[in-house]
Design a protein around this motif. Sequence first.
Motif, PDB file in Angstrom:
ATOM      1  N   PRO A 143     -12.065   0.239   1.777  1.00  0.00           N
ATOM      2  CA  PRO A 143     -10.969   0.855   1.060  1.00  0.00           C
ATOM      3  C   PRO A 143      -9.455   1.115   1.015  1.00  0.00           C
ATOM      4  N   LYS A 169     -14.749   1.512   6.244  1.00  0.00           N
ATOM      5  CA  LYS A 169     -14.087   1.001   7.231  1.00  0.00           C
ATOM      6  C   LYS A 169     -12.844   1.310   6.253  1.00  0.00           C
ATOM      7  N   GLU A 172      -5.798   2.830   8.146  1.00  0.00           N
ATOM      8  CA  GLU A 172      -5.988   2.717   9.252  1.00  0.00           C
ATOM      9  C   GLU A 172      -5.152   4.516   8.915  1.00  0.00           C
ATOM     10  N   SER A 221      -4.500  -4.248  -1.668  1.00  0.00           N
ATOM     11  CA  SER A 221      -3.478  -5.476  -2.355  1.00  0.00           C
ATOM     12  C   SER A 221      -3.961  -6.168  -2.773  1.00  0.00           C
ATOM     13  N   LEU A 243      -7.787  -4.494  -6.725  1.00  0.00           N
ATOM     14  CA  LEU A 243      -6.510  -4.644  -5.915  1.00  0.00           C
ATOM     15  C   LEU A 243      -5.387  -4.112  -7.148  1.00  0.00           C
ATOM     16  N   ARG A 322       5.835   2.404   5.052  1.00  0.00           N
ATOM     17  CA  ARG A 322       6.908   0.672   4.166  1.00  0.00           C
ATOM     18  C   ARG A 322       5.942   1.291   2.636  1.00  0.00           C
ATOM     19  N   GLU A 370       4.570  -4.816  -8.515  1.00  0.00           N
ATOM     20  CA  GLU A 370       3.354  -3.005  -8.413  1.00  0.00           C
ATOM     21  C   GLU A 370       4.864  -2.330  -7.261  1.00  0.00           C
ATOM     22  N   TRP A 438     -14.976   0.200 -13.543  1.00  0.00           N
ATOM     23  CA  TRP A 438     -13.680   0.490 -13.389  1.00  0.00           C
ATOM     24  C   TRP A 438     -13.342  -1.390 -12.999  1.00  0.00           C
TER      25      TRP A 438
HETATM   26  P1  NAD Z   1      -3.875  -2.994   2.188  1.00  0.00           P
HETATM   27  O1  NAD Z   1      -4.567  -3.961   1.410  1.00  0.00           O
HETATM   28  O2  NAD Z   1      -2.391  -2.680   2.943  1.00  0.00           O
HETATM   29  O3  NAD Z   1      -5.480  -2.206   2.871  1.00  0.00           O
HETATM   30  C1  NAD Z   1      -6.163  -1.487   1.941  1.00  0.00           C
HETATM   31  C2  NAD Z   1      -8.105  -1.946   3.294  1.00  0.00           C
HETATM   32  O4  NAD Z   1      -7.758  -3.700   3.599  1.00  0.00           O
HETATM   33  C3  NAD Z   1      -7.424  -0.930   4.424  1.00  0.00           C
HETATM   34  O5  NAD Z   1      -8.887  -0.567   5.171  1.00  0.00           O
HETATM   35  C4  NAD Z   1      -7.065  -1.793   5.190  1.00  0.00           C
HETATM   36  O6  NAD Z   1      -6.848  -1.622   6.839  1.00  0.00           O
HETATM   37  C5  NAD Z   1      -7.956  -3.344   4.830  1.00  0.00           C
HETATM   38  N1  NAD Z   1      -7.250  -4.746   6.014  1.00  0.00           N
HETATM   39  C6  NAD Z   1      -6.124  -4.964   6.005  1.00  0.00           C
HETATM   40  N2  NAD Z   1      -6.260  -6.470   5.963  1.00  0.00           N
HETATM   41  C7  NAD Z   1      -7.335  -6.503   6.319  1.00  0.00           C
HETATM   42  C8  NAD Z   1      -7.772  -7.978   6.135  1.00  0.00           C
HETATM   43  N3  NAD Z   1      -6.855  -8.818   6.435  1.00  0.00           N
HETATM   44  N4  NAD Z   1      -8.798  -7.688   6.030  1.00  0.00           N
HETATM   45  C9  NAD Z   1     -10.031  -6.648   6.087  1.00  0.00           C
HETATM   46  N5  NAD Z   1      -9.644  -5.767   5.747  1.00  0.00           N
HETATM   47  C10 NAD Z   1      -7.893  -5.447   5.509  1.00  0.00           C
HETATM   48  O7  NAD Z   1      -3.559  -1.791   0.608  1.00  0.00           O
HETATM   49  P2  NAD Z   1      -3.167  -0.190   0.996  1.00  0.00           P
HETATM   50  O8  NAD Z   1      -1.797  -0.562   1.430  1.00  0.00           O
HETATM   51  O9  NAD Z   1      -4.026   0.468   1.539  1.00  0.00           O
HETATM   52  O10 NAD Z   1      -3.243  -0.243  -0.193  1.00  0.00           O
HETATM   53  C11 NAD Z   1      -2.972   0.097  -1.651  1.00  0.00           C
HETATM   54  C12 NAD Z   1      -3.183  -0.704  -2.496  1.00  0.00           C
HETATM   55  O11 NAD Z   1      -4.664  -1.062  -3.019  1.00  0.00           O
HETATM   56  C13 NAD Z   1      -1.890  -1.037  -3.929  1.00  0.00           C
HETATM   57  O12 NAD Z   1      -1.914  -2.530  -4.356  1.00  0.00           O
HETATM   58  C14 NAD Z   1      -3.079  -0.377  -5.007  1.00  0.00           C
HETATM   59  O13 NAD Z   1      -2.995  -0.453  -6.608  1.00  0.00           O
HETATM   60  C15 NAD Z   1      -4.397  -0.936  -4.963  1.00  0.00           C
HETATM   61  N6  NAD Z   1      -6.022  -0.093  -5.285  1.00  0.00           N
HETATM   62  C16 NAD Z   1      -6.449  -0.631  -5.695  1.00  0.00           C
HETATM   63  C17 NAD Z   1      -7.019   0.446  -6.579  1.00  0.00           C
HETATM   64  C18 NAD Z   1      -8.029   0.020  -7.744  1.00  0.00           C
HETATM   65  O14 NAD Z   1      -9.168   0.247  -8.231  1.00  0.00           O
HETATM   66  N7  NAD Z   1      -7.972  -1.354  -8.303  1.00  0.00           N
HETATM   67  C19 NAD Z   1      -7.799   1.654  -6.114  1.00  0.00           C
HETATM   68  C20 NAD Z   1      -6.854   2.087  -5.513  1.00  0.00           C
HETATM   69  C21 NAD Z   1      -5.321   1.194  -3.981  1.00  0.00           C
END
Ligand code: NAD
Length: 522
Positions: A143, A169, A172, A221, A243, A322, A370, A438
């Motif tokens: 998540p 997981k 962080e 993301s 995403l 960030r 975004e 969702w």
């Molecule tokens: P992020 O993509 O940076 O990280 C998300 C998760 O992925 C974290 O736990 C991170 O440690 C892990 N991660 C990062 N790189 C990885 C890799 N290479 N392999 C596996 N895991 C990895 O996103 P964020 O900054 O934590 O969250 C913000 C984003 O989440 C925004 O774009 C938001 O819109 C989206 N989001 C979407 C929903 C939805 O339901 N659509 C809900 C909440 C957040």
Amino acid sequence: MALVNRSDESVLISFDPATGKEVGRVAVSSPSEVKDVVERSRTAFGLWQHTSFDERRSLIMKARELILADIDGIAELISRESGKPFGEAIAMEIVPVLDLMQHYARHTKYELKPRRISIGLYSLLGRRSRIIYKPWGVIGIIPAWNYPFTIPLGEAVMALMCGNSVVIKPSELTPLTGLKIGEIFETAGAPDDLVQIICGSAETGEALVDAHPDKIQFTGSVGVGKKIAAKAAETLTPVVLELGGKDPMIVFDDADIELAARGAVWGAFCNSGQSCSSVERLYVQKAIATQLTDRIVELTKGLKQGNGLREDVSLGAMSSQRQLDLVKKHIENFRDSGAEILTGGKSSGLFFEPTVIAGATNDMQGMRDETFGPTLPICVFETENDAIALANDCEFGLTASVWTKDHAKAKRVAEQIDAGTVCINEVLYTHGIAQTPWGGVKNSGLGRTHGREGLLELVRPQHIHTNRFALLPDAWWMPYSSTAVKTFRDLAAKFASGSLIRTTTMLPRLWKRLRELKKDRT
Ligand code: NAD
């Protein structure tokens, strides 16, 4: 200020974004530990898949009781790790997940009941078909940080009710909230290794994908989602991707202006705009543009910002430097592109003021990418078709909202918007309704969580087909002959029409063919 530092390779420190103080530190799982965790999870699945729905329900309801008994403690932890207001942690994380828990604990059994499938004229041949639903195995949950309790816990509950085991997981930025989920299940008496939490950053997430769980549910993301999907494709591991969003709110000139203004303020600024379904673009019809904008600005100026632990605070700190830097960049771009900042626009530490922007247009960066921050850019439109075109002119499609008193217009417009969810005279909150699906379209992701559609992501349907009159070979079996080919033509023209009357006219030919096959056997 870097809010998440690793003091060495094996420790992750979680900071309170409001104060910069350490909330706690956790051990980072190494790739080999992650592999071991997934193997143990698979062993736990071996037993859990055979439990009854009542046994699963009992575990979930015990976990639910533990959350109910510690609402304030959990909300405080969420608020301290993520910066969101304490009250919002209760309203938007704990309330929805408690509701989800009772719902799926009670209803999964009925939703996944084996089901007879109507197979048309094949049933006249004595055939029956049934679908049963089997769990996938180990579900890897990765998540984001913005709803660190409700999202991973809700996904875990649904996975467990379906008979899967889970490995989470957490982000962080919010590892302690993730560990809290593990602690709740442990205290509730979950079998060993059924719910495991591994901590770390991107490398740990990658290690989880490499360890080959049976399905991955990722929230985050677009870039990381695509990377995970590419890696998962190597082992054909299915993924659900939740995403980003750039959600539009369309306000027509016959809308209730006061309600729309309040909806816009909450939809844009709750969780400091760090919700995937935040209002990121507001389109207002020309006749009410000034009135709506003035009221939004007035309401925004009245919001209190500060440490989220104070009950009268509506906006807390943003979760990370960030994220704050990205908001600043978008605000600068709005200014440079000729838009007007009506209120807000400044930051202090990790607090960014709720910001209302007039004169926004779809070519500006803050209307395309975004932002994920407390910004509310407003764009004026003239006609219904303009509003639909502006809303759909976007690479994302998570949620949208339409505001009008004309229900026929609302429905007509809603159905033309490219988004996973469209609300009418409502905004943002439907992730909180456990029964509704969702998920997004376009770059907002793949698959669904929540609702029956979400449950079906967590099981593998198995079709069981029975021939109850297994006395003769089928007419389409070998050996072939000229009678066979004539029968096949009849099957195409008559049986495949679905009409019983037409099919009965081919019975003599069918009978001849069956006798031919029978003779061949003797
Ligand atoms: P992020 O993509 O940076 O990280 C998300 C998760 O992925 C974290 O736990 C991170 O440690 C892990 N991660 C990062 N790189 C990885 C890799 N290479 N392999 C596996 N895991 C990895 O996103 P964020 O900054 O934590 O969250 C913000 C984003 O989440 C925004 O774009 C938001 O819109 C989206 N989001 C979407 C929903 C939805 O339901 N659509 C809900 C909440 C957040």
